[in-house]
Design a protein around this motif. Sequence first.
Motif, mmCIF file in Angstrom:
data_model
loop_
_atom_site.group_PDB
_atom_site.id
_atom_site.type_symbol
_atom_site.label_atom_id
_atom_site.label_comp_id
_atom_site.label_asym_id
_atom_site.label_seq_id
_atom_site.Cartn_x
_atom_site.Cartn_y
_atom_site.Cartn_z
ATOM 1 N N UNK A 126 0.836 -1.207 0.000
ATOM 2 C CA UNK A 126 0.000 0.000 0.000
ATOM 3 C C UNK A 126 0.867 1.252 0.000
ATOM 4 N N UNK A 127 1.908 1.239 0.814
ATOM 5 C CA UNK A 127 2.785 2.417 0.887
ATOM 6 C C UNK A 127 3.587 2.598 -0.400
ATOM 7 N N UNK A 128 4.003 1.480 -1.006
ATOM 8 C CA UNK A 128 4.740 1.565 -2.269
ATOM 9 C C UNK A 128 3.859 2.158 -3.369
ATOM 10 N N UNK A 129 2.616 1.682 -3.460
ATOM 11 C CA UNK A 129 1.699 2.187 -4.491
ATOM 12 C C UNK A 129 1.444 3.678 -4.322
ATOM 13 N N UNK A 130 1.369 4.133 -3.071
ATOM 14 C CA UNK A 130 1.141 5.563 -2.836
ATOM 15 C C UNK A 130 2.387 6.374 -3.185
ATOM 16 N N UNK A 171 10.758 2.797 2.271
ATOM 17 C CA UNK A 171 11.077 1.730 3.231
ATOM 18 C C UNK A 171 10.885 2.177 4.685
ATOM 19 N N UNK A 172 11.285 3.407 4.980
ATOM 20 C CA UNK A 172 11.171 3.908 6.355
ATOM 21 C C UNK A 172 9.714 4.016 6.766
ATOM 22 N N UNK A 212 13.100 -4.614 -0.163
ATOM 23 C CA UNK A 212 14.271 -4.259 -0.977
ATOM 24 C C UNK A 212 13.936 -4.344 -2.463
ATOM 25 N N UNK A 213 13.202 -5.401 -2.855
ATOM 26 C CA UNK A 213 12.823 -5.577 -4.263
ATOM 27 C C UNK A 213 11.950 -4.424 -4.742
ATOM 28 N N UNK A 214 10.978 -4.033 -3.915
ATOM 29 C CA UNK A 214 10.101 -2.922 -4.290
ATOM 30 C C UNK A 214 10.888 -1.625 -4.424
ATOM 31 N N UNK A 215 11.827 -1.412 -3.514
ATOM 32 C CA UNK A 215 12.657 -0.210 -3.568
ATOM 33 C C UNK A 215 13.493 -0.193 -4.853
#
Length: 357
Positions: A126-130, A171-172, A212-215
Amino acid sequence: MENYQLFSHPFSKAYWKAACAEFKKTKVLIFAALMIALRVALKAVSIPIGPDLRINTAFFINAYGAMVFGPVVAIVAAAISDTLGCLLFPTGVYFFPFIFVEIAGSLVFALFLYRTKVTTLRVMLSRFCICFFVNIVLNTPIMMWYYQVILGKYYAIVDMPRIAKNLCMFPIESVLLTVFLRAMIPISHKTHIPCSTADALRFTKKNIVVLVILFVLGVCSVFGYSVYNYNNTSLSASYSASERLERNNGMTVIVTDNEEDLVYDETAVVIESAIPHFRSVEVVYDCAVYAIDADELEANIAEAKAADPESKYGIDTLRGYSKSKAKADDALVSIGRATIVLNKKTGEVISYELTRN
């Protein structure tokens, strides 16, 4: 606590029926009002974690509220909180389209966290998509629109400081949001606020690998697009009026120096595109070359002075034109097109070619 049906995904009629039903619950509406008030109050509150890096605390409330009352109420709550925030804590000219960024963020949180087993993976996604799709992909065209309409300026599609900040914070913020929800869910149960359990909100090696992969995926996507955008976006789009005149004059000098039958005072060259190349000193200028019709120019000057005695229309006007304006002025007669490659560091002409009509 009332029967709390869980859904494996939001793509079902029952899910949206449950989300719409939240509007009928007085307790949920009171809770939503409280979340709106907290979001508005916390808009100006942030946690500094480094130079130019701050965590906006309002997103914690946004995620928690969306998890409890779902996507339908979340959309309305986001619209209200954004409007109230702009009224109570104005930071510039109000621009309505920004409301869609706020709504999208709340909607994403709700789709991942409402009426489902809340896991660390769901929180991270959810945070990655935002951070990626909302703050970078959706927000960019709105920022460009805002700069053009309100500020009258050019806004770069690839705004690296803003993009880097979102990717660095992802990530944070994912870790902090997981910890926050793990603490809030048991409190919610004690106060009879319906939500999932917190059993799956713990970081494992698998979660860290996914993080890590998403980052890396976000960084690679931005880098790839920035290279593509750099190689396909004309530098001339961001020229100011004075820069356009200066650069068009420079191109006119190059063309007349290379063509014996063309005289500087009788020629105007208009840059139509200026494409740089990633990891190269070359910039390719595609230019339209015009002969200046002296009689037509004199007539246009007289006409402009008659309409406005303060008019500054003249040869510099012709040389300061963009592509569309040059084509519309009958004082310019097309000669052909020039392709000029310059060294962007030294200004040296690497190659030159004129194709006449």
